[in-house]
Design a protein around this motif. Structure first.
Motif, PDB file in Angstrom:
ATOM      1  N   PHE A 134      41.463  26.537  28.268  1.00 13.86           N
ATOM      2  CA  PHE A 134      42.049  26.938  26.992  1.00 13.86           C
ATOM      3  C   PHE A 134      43.399  26.257  26.728  1.00 13.86           C
ATOM      4  N   TYR A 135      44.116  25.968  27.780  1.00 17.34           N
ATOM      5  CA  TYR A 135      45.480  25.430  27.650  1.00 17.34           C
ATOM      6  C   TYR A 135      45.488  23.936  27.975  1.00 17.34           C
ATOM      7  N   PRO A 136      46.014  23.093  27.103  1.00 20.76           N
ATOM      8  CA  PRO A 136      46.616  23.368  25.790  1.00 20.76           C
ATOM      9  C   PRO A 136      45.666  23.122  24.620  1.00 20.76           C
ATOM     10  N   THR A 137      44.347  23.047  24.893  1.00 19.85           N
ATOM     11  CA  THR A 137      43.395  22.742  23.817  1.00 19.85           C
ATOM     12  C   THR A 137      43.383  23.820  22.744  1.00 19.85           C
ATOM     13  N   TYR A 138      43.341  25.089  23.185  1.00 19.23           N
ATOM     14  CA  TYR A 138      43.213  26.191  22.241  1.00 19.23           C
ATOM     15  C   TYR A 138      44.561  26.780  21.848  1.00 19.23           C
ATOM     16  N   TRP A 139      45.498  26.818  22.801  1.00 17.82           N
ATOM     17  CA  TRP A 139      46.818  27.338  22.488  1.00 17.82           C
ATOM     18  C   TRP A 139      47.843  26.771  23.471  1.00 17.82           C
ATOM     19  N   THR A 140      49.133  26.986  23.172  1.00 18.37           N
ATOM     20  CA  THR A 140      50.193  26.377  23.985  1.00 18.37           C
ATOM     21  C   THR A 140      51.309  27.384  24.288  1.00 18.37           C
ATOM     22  N   PRO A 141      51.002  28.478  24.967  1.00 16.96           N
ATOM     23  CA  PRO A 141      52.071  29.426  25.307  1.00 16.96           C
ATOM     24  C   PRO A 141      52.918  28.910  26.478  1.00 16.96           C
ATOM     25  N   LYS A 142      54.063  29.534  26.657  1.00 20.31           N
ATOM     26  CA  LYS A 142      54.929  29.243  27.803  1.00 20.31           C
ATOM     27  C   LYS A 142      54.547  30.176  28.941  1.00 20.31           C
ATOM     28  N   PHE A 143      54.354  29.632  30.148  1.00 15.51           N
ATOM     29  CA  PHE A 143      53.942  30.421  31.301  1.00 15.51           C
ATOM     30  C   PHE A 143      55.113  30.600  32.277  1.00 15.51           C
ATOM     31  N   LEU A 144      55.114  31.751  32.951  1.00 20.58           N
ATOM     32  CA  LEU A 144      56.102  31.977  34.006  1.00 20.58           C
ATOM     33  C   LEU A 144      55.967  30.900  35.078  1.00 20.58           C
ATOM     34  N   PHE A 145      57.097  30.330  35.464  1.00 15.31           N
ATOM     35  CA  PHE A 145      57.149  29.321  36.534  1.00 15.31           C
ATOM     36  C   PHE A 145      56.281  28.096  36.229  1.00 15.31           C
ATOM     37  N   ASP A 146      55.909  27.927  34.949  1.00 12.53           N
ATOM     38  CA  ASP A 146      55.072  26.791  34.534  1.00 12.53           C
ATOM     39  C   ASP A 146      53.794  26.692  35.366  1.00 12.53           C
ATOM     40  N   LEU A 147      53.234  27.848  35.714  1.00 12.54           N
ATOM     41  CA  LEU A 147      52.070  27.846  36.604  1.00 12.54           C
ATOM     42  C   LEU A 147      50.837  27.212  35.960  1.00 12.54           C
ATOM     43  N   ALA A 148      50.712  27.323  34.646  1.00 13.24           N
ATOM     44  CA  ALA A 148      49.543  26.727  33.998  1.00 13.24           C
ATOM     45  C   ALA A 148      49.536  25.217  34.185  1.00 13.24           C
ATOM     46  N   ASP A 149      50.724  24.603  34.157  1.00 14.03           N
ATOM     47  CA  ASP A 149      50.804  23.161  34.374  1.00 14.03           C
ATOM     48  C   ASP A 149      50.633  22.804  35.847  1.00 14.03           C
ATOM     49  N   THR A 203      51.790  29.078  18.157  1.00 12.21           N
ATOM     50  CA  THR A 203      51.214  28.922  19.491  1.00 12.21           C
ATOM     51  C   THR A 203      49.728  28.613  19.483  1.00 12.21           C
ATOM     52  N   TRP A 204      48.998  29.117  18.503  1.00  3.97           N
ATOM     53  CA  TRP A 204      47.548  28.919  18.465  1.00  3.97           C
ATOM     54  C   TRP A 204      47.197  27.627  17.734  1.00  3.97           C
ATOM     55  N   ARG A 205      46.191  26.934  18.193  1.00  5.90           N
ATOM     56  CA  ARG A 205      45.674  25.757  17.510  1.00  5.90           C
ATOM     57  C   ARG A 205      44.781  26.205  16.351  1.00  5.90           C
ATOM     58  N   PRO A 206      44.683  25.373  15.303  1.00  3.59           N
ATOM     59  CA  PRO A 206      43.765  25.737  14.215  1.00  3.59           C
ATOM     60  C   PRO A 206      42.333  25.854  14.728  1.00  3.59           C
ATOM     61  N   SER A 207      41.631  26.848  14.217  1.00  3.16           N
ATOM     62  CA  SER A 207      40.249  27.056  14.628  1.00  3.16           C
ATOM     63  C   SER A 207      39.390  25.861  14.243  1.00  3.16           C
ATOM     64  N   VAL A 208      38.436  25.522  15.111  1.00  2.00           N
ATOM     65  CA  VAL A 208      37.558  24.387  14.854  1.00  2.00           C
ATOM     66  C   VAL A 208      36.437  24.780  13.896  1.00  2.00           C
ATOM     67  N   LEU A 209      35.800  25.912  14.182  1.00  2.00           N
ATOM     68  CA  LEU A 209      34.688  26.349  13.346  1.00  2.00           C
ATOM     69  C   LEU A 209      35.144  27.197  12.170  1.00  2.00           C
ATOM     70  N   LEU A 210      36.274  27.881  12.332  1.00  2.00           N
ATOM     71  CA  LEU A 210      36.781  28.757  11.266  1.00  2.00           C
ATOM     72  C   LEU A 210      38.234  28.373  10.967  1.00  2.00           C
ATOM     73  N   PRO A 211      38.483  27.167  10.441  1.00  2.00           N
ATOM     74  CA  PRO A 211      39.855  26.682  10.264  1.00  2.00           C
ATOM     75  C   PRO A 211      40.683  27.566   9.345  1.00  2.00           C
ATOM     76  N   GLY A 212      41.799  28.029   9.901  1.00  2.00           N
ATOM     77  CA  GLY A 212      42.736  28.818   9.110  1.00  2.00           C
ATOM     78  C   GLY A 212      42.298  30.224   8.790  1.00  2.00           C
ATOM     79  N   ARG A 213      41.135  30.659   9.282  1.00  2.00           N
ATOM     80  CA  ARG A 213      40.640  31.998   8.957  1.00  2.00           C
ATOM     81  C   ARG A 213      41.348  33.039   9.828  1.00  2.00           C
TER      82      ARG A 213
END
Length: 292
Positions: free
Chosen positions: A47-62, A239-249
């Protein structure tokens, strides 16, 4: 706010905490659902960062692909999505083999147990009963605690093996959909629905609870997201990316994608533990009222 996902995860823990306190009989279900859902925390890397880009504690997602927030979020989501139906409709989960289950009360089986001929034969042949009670092999088997303990461990492990197989199937289905080019969130929702539909095919009694649990979980999911959006204005746009199938909904400002995820999670979490651990929904007993 820097750590928005942490706040969202903590918000998602609140309904589960309230249910834990109000319905002690559902705590076992909540623990099982949480353990079974933990592998999905590691799917954050999809999901990250394709679907959304939140900030994670200690940058663990990266660093490792998922963070502490994912574990908290999954535990909170599993807690309320697995119990929403039981709480709203005052239901409890009981073993399928408990008295009152349909296969324990079939007339044919009951008649076979009470046929006069069988009872008379047993009463008229005391030698057979005595031999069965005193056969050395049977007595030895009953006296071997090691065998009983091993059998108990195998029986206890069987539901968890079923649960592991179901989780693996859901992950494999989502992976196949991703490989086919389906966007990650829709792949996750489609996998939950597809696997749950297969389980309902084997357990038709779980169809109505599953559908109602899905609707209740989606409504609760939406409410929590609305609270999140009120606490952190503009968070969904940032933080959220625009929806692919439901853009802006959106629904009341919440991305429709998120509500679909809550719907799929509620469907799966209502059906899956009951299937894996061979439980059924029954009317919960009312708490005793204090005398006087």
């Amino acid at each position: 706010m820097t750590h928005e996902f942490l706040l969202l995860s903590l918000l998602f823990l609140l309904p589960g905490i309230a249910i834990w306190v109000a319905r002690p009989d559902l705590r076992s279900l909540m623990k099982r659902a949480a353990v079974a859902s933990l592998p999905f925390a590691a799917t954050e890397r999809l999901f990250y960062p394709t679907y959304w880009t939140p900030k994670f504690l200690f940058d663990l997602a990266d660093r490792v692909g998922f963070g502490v927030e994912d574990v908290l979020f999954i535990v909170g989501l599993s807690a309320f999505s697995s119990t929403a139906y039981a709480v709203a409709f005052r239901r409890a989960l009981v073993p399928c083999a408990a008295p009152g289950a349909p296969w324990r009360t079939r007339p044919g089986l009951a008649a076979a147990r009470t046929r006069p001929g069988l009872a008379a034969a047993a009463q008229a042949r005391p030698g057979l009963a005595a031999a069965a009670r005193t056969r050395p092999g049977l007595a030895a088997a009953q006296a071997r605690p090691g065998l009983r303990a091993a059998a108990g461990l195998r029986a206890a492990a069987r539901p968890w093996l079923r649960a592991a197989a179901g989780v693996a199937l859901a992950l494999a289905t989502a992976g196949a959909l991703l490989a086919a080019g389906v966007p990650v969130l829709y792949a996750a929702v489609a996998a939950m629905i597809a696997v749950t539909a297969a389980l309902v095919g084997a357990r038709r009694d779980l169809l109505v609870p599953g559908l109602l649990g899905a609707l209740l979980s989606a409504a609760l999911y939406l409410g929590l997201c609305l609270a999140f959006g009120a606490l952190v204005p503009g968070v969904f746009e940032r933080t959220w990316r625009p929806s692919v199938l439901l853009p802006g909904r959106t629904l009341l400002g919440v991305p429709v994608d998120e509500i679909l995820y809550g719907l799929g999670a509620g469907l799966a979490a209502t059906v899956f533990p009951a299937w894996a651990f061979e439980l059924r929904y029954a009317k919960a007993p009312r708490p005793d009222r204090p005398a006087g």
